[in-house]
Structures are given as C-alpha cells and as structure tokens.
Design an enzyme around this catalytic site. Sequence first.
Site, PDB file in Angstrom:
ATOM      1  N   CYS A   1      29.642  38.047  37.327  1.00 24.19           N
ATOM      2  CA  CYS A   1      28.339  38.672  37.547  1.00 24.19           C
ATOM      3  C   CYS A   1      28.624  40.162  37.718  1.00 24.19           C
ATOM      4  O   CYS A   1      29.734  40.600  37.408  1.00 24.19           O
ATOM      5  CB  CYS A   1      27.584  38.040  38.726  1.00 24.19           C
ATOM      6  SG  CYS A   1      28.335  38.251  40.343  1.00 24.19           S
TER       7      CYS A   1
ATOM      8  N   HIS B   1      49.135  29.726  44.653  1.00 23.92           N
ATOM      9  CA  HIS B   1      48.895  29.359  46.055  1.00 23.92           C
ATOM     10  C   HIS B   1      47.605  28.575  46.267  1.00 23.92           C
ATOM     11  O   HIS B   1      47.529  27.761  47.184  1.00 23.92           O
ATOM     12  CB  HIS B   1      48.835  30.614  46.931  1.00 23.92           C
ATOM     13  CG  HIS B   1      50.160  31.292  47.095  1.00 23.92           C
ATOM     14  ND1 HIS B   1      50.389  32.288  48.023  1.00 23.92           N
ATOM     15  CD2 HIS B   1      51.343  31.116  46.446  1.00 23.92           C
ATOM     16  CE1 HIS B   1      51.647  32.701  47.938  1.00 23.92           C
ATOM     17  NE2 HIS B   1      52.242  32.015  46.981  1.00 23.92           N
TER      18      HIS B   1
END
Length: 148
Positions: A68, A101
């Site tokens: 966006c 991660h």
Amino acid sequence: MSKDTIAIACDHGAFSLKEHIVAYLTKNGYEILDLGVNNTESVDYPDYGYKMAQAIKAGTVSRGILMCGSGIGISIAANRFPEVRAALVHDVTCARLSREHNNANVIVFGGRMIGPDLCEECIDTFLNTEFEGGRHERRVGKLSNPPL
Ligand code: RB5
C-alpha cells in the site's frame, strides 16, 4: 519446472509498483495470482490485505506480496489472520531475516517508500531464503496461537 504461484495485491498507493513487480516475476518464470487493484482509483487497503490473507488461509498460495502507500495499513490487515506472517520490509537484510527468523509468508512494501530496483532485490531474497527453524520454530509457532 514451473515455479510456485505468488499472490500479489495492493491498494491505489502502490499500483504502479505492483505492475512493475508482476512483470518482473513473470519474466523470471513465476505464476502470479493478481488479486488487484487494477488501476489507481482509491480503495480501502484492508479489503486487499484480507484478499491475500484468505488466499493464504485457503492454501491457494503459500507466499504473497502486499503493498500500500506506506505498507503499514495493509500489513496490519493481513496480520489479523493467524495463518499470515506478513513482514513490512525496507531493505534486503530485513527481507532475509523475515524468512530466516520469522518464516514470513507475505512480504510487504510501501509503494511510496521504496523504488522498483530495491523492491526486486528484496523479493528475490524473500523468495530464495529458507526458514532457519531451530530456536525460531517455537517462537513462530506461538504467532499462530495467540492467547485470545
Ligand atoms: C492510502 O492513501 C494510504 O493511506 C494507504 O495506501 C496506506 O499507506 C495505509 O497504511
């Protein structure tokens, strides 16, 4: 061998970046599930974050790209679904860490924040980096099971 299908969605704030990225990924052999928007008419970013989340939740795709204007609103929308781990990224290091991660399944960009070349590099990293597992497995598992 054909590559995975990648879903992509954005609001009006990132339409031109989305068009660039669709062309880039298509050229590189990816199938694209384009969830819109298809022009610069003003829309509400949650609707497109939710379209992506539904595609991930249904198993239609395993990875997606959201955009966006800032990347913030559409991240918030998508991350309301426990199946989604959407990472808002501004550089290649964070694109890598989002996979190693966090096992991110959606990468998010601000169409008004990042240029097309860096965006391409971040996407290449996101799509080609494995989750490390190990100590991160338990933590990522907790993301799917919040204590509601
Ligand atoms: C739309 O103008 C803008 O608010 C939206 O693209 C996004 O930046 C929201 O977080």
